[in-house]
Scaffold this motif. Structure first.
Motif, PDB file in Angstrom:
ATOM      1  N   ASN A  82      50.948  37.231  39.751  1.00  0.00           N
ATOM      2  CA  ASN A  82      49.498  37.349  39.875  1.00  0.00           C
ATOM      3  C   ASN A  82      49.088  37.736  41.286  1.00  0.00           C
ATOM      4  N   GLN A  83      49.730  37.123  42.281  1.00  0.00           N
ATOM      5  CA  GLN A  83      49.372  37.405  43.670  1.00  0.00           C
ATOM      6  C   GLN A  83      49.573  38.881  44.003  1.00  0.00           C
ATOM      7  N   GLN A  84      50.696  39.448  43.556  1.00  0.00           N
ATOM      8  CA  GLN A  84      50.969  40.857  43.837  1.00  0.00           C
ATOM      9  C   GLN A  84      50.029  41.768  43.055  1.00  0.00           C
ATOM     10  N   ALA A  85      49.736  41.397  41.811  1.00  0.00           N
ATOM     11  CA  ALA A  85      48.811  42.201  41.019  1.00  0.00           C
ATOM     12  C   ALA A  85      47.424  42.229  41.653  1.00  0.00           C
ATOM     13  N   PHE A 104      37.172  47.838  35.681  1.00  0.00           N
ATOM     14  CA  PHE A 104      38.244  47.096  35.021  1.00  0.00           C
ATOM     15  C   PHE A 104      39.059  46.312  36.054  1.00  0.00           C
ATOM     16  N   ALA A 105      39.379  46.959  37.166  1.00  0.00           N
ATOM     17  CA  ALA A 105      40.163  46.301  38.219  1.00  0.00           C
ATOM     18  C   ALA A 105      39.425  45.080  38.771  1.00  0.00           C
ATOM     19  N   VAL A 106      38.121  45.187  38.920  1.00  0.00           N
ATOM     20  CA  VAL A 106      37.337  44.056  39.428  1.00  0.00           C
ATOM     21  C   VAL A 106      37.411  42.880  38.456  1.00  0.00           C
ATOM     22  N   ARG A 107      37.222  43.139  37.173  1.00  0.00           N
ATOM     23  CA  ARG A 107      37.252  42.065  36.173  1.00  0.00           C
ATOM     24  C   ARG A 107      38.638  41.433  36.072  1.00  0.00           C
ATOM     25  N   HIS A 112      42.620  37.080  37.323  1.00  0.00           N
ATOM     26  CA  HIS A 112      43.883  36.679  37.943  1.00  0.00           C
ATOM     27  C   HIS A 112      43.672  35.634  39.039  1.00  0.00           C
ATOM     28  N   GLU A 113      42.601  35.779  39.787  1.00  0.00           N
ATOM     29  CA  GLU A 113      42.320  34.780  40.826  1.00  0.00           C
ATOM     30  C   GLU A 113      42.007  33.426  40.194  1.00  0.00           C
TER      31      GLU A 113
END
Length: 219
Positions: A82-85, A104-107, A112-113
């Motif tokens: 998750n951290q790397q993603a 999409f990347a923001v959501r 993931h956070e």
């Protein structure tokens, strides 16, 4: 990856527990291509920090005694995945050419956070270190430093295609490992988190494959 006999046996045991088959191993970032293997780097639980009260040590010992090798391997893999993603998603949120890819990347980064806010306390409850035990290893589904360097160098649609391909691999692999945690894990809190993660991955995968440029990027 060259492991001493005891560590390699632990890695093989974890691999069998996760049901991924093949030969246990991971490689350095500049070695062989990614394969569908998962390794458990730390078969033993790290001791409590010096100066910790004996009552706390007893509590930690009791907590970790309920954790199976599958639980340990899963949480120690999912956290750095998750951290790397998140690093790649942050770049995509800022620089992707297609607005729908940026949104999409923001959501996905937000999701993931939120997962990391549950994974890190789980590591602590299990008496495990917060350090990345897979640092420098090229794990299946892991966004590598080379991936991040390539993303920084890419622009426009090329960046979008790289992000879509790497994130799909990440979502698929993390869902696969999490399904194994659901069926083979020993901790109820870990299995509950794994179920939530799989549900989220399935939704995001379906959305990703409908994004502009996905057909070309994913084949």
């Amino acid at each position: 990856m060259n492991l001493p006999p005891l560590h390699r046996a632990a890695a093989l045991g974890l691999l069998a527990a996760l049901g991924l088959g093949g030969v246990a191993g991971c490689s350095s970032a500049d070695s062989a291509p990614r394969t569908a293997e998962v390794r458990k780097s730390a078969p033993d639980v790290s001791p409590a920090p010096s100066g910790t009260a004996s009552a706390t040590s007893t509590s930690t010992s009791t907590s970790t005694s309920t954790s199976t090798s599958t639980d340990i391997g899963w949480v120690q893999l999912m956290t750095p995945m998750n951290q790397q993603a998140v690093k790649l998603l942050t770049l995509a949120a800022e620089r992707a050419a297609e607005p729908r890819v940026r949104a999409f990347a923001v959501r996905l980064r937000t999701g993931h956070e939120a997962e990391l806010n549950r994974l890190r306390p789980l590591l602590t409850r299990m008496g495990l270190p917060l350090t990345d035990v897979h640092a420098g290893h090229d794990m299946p589904g892991m966004v590598t430093e080379q991936d991040l360097e390539a993303a920084h160098a890419a622009e426009g649609p090329a960046l979008d295609r790289l992000v879509l391909a790497r994130i799909r691999d990440h979502l698929r692999q993390s869902a696969e490992v999490s399904r194994s945690e659901i069926t083979a894990g020993g901790r109820a809190d870990a299995r509950e988190l794994a179920r939530a993660l799989v549900t989220a991955r399935e939704g995001f995968l379906a959305e990703l494959e409908r994004l502009p440029g996905a057909v070309r990027a994913l084949g």
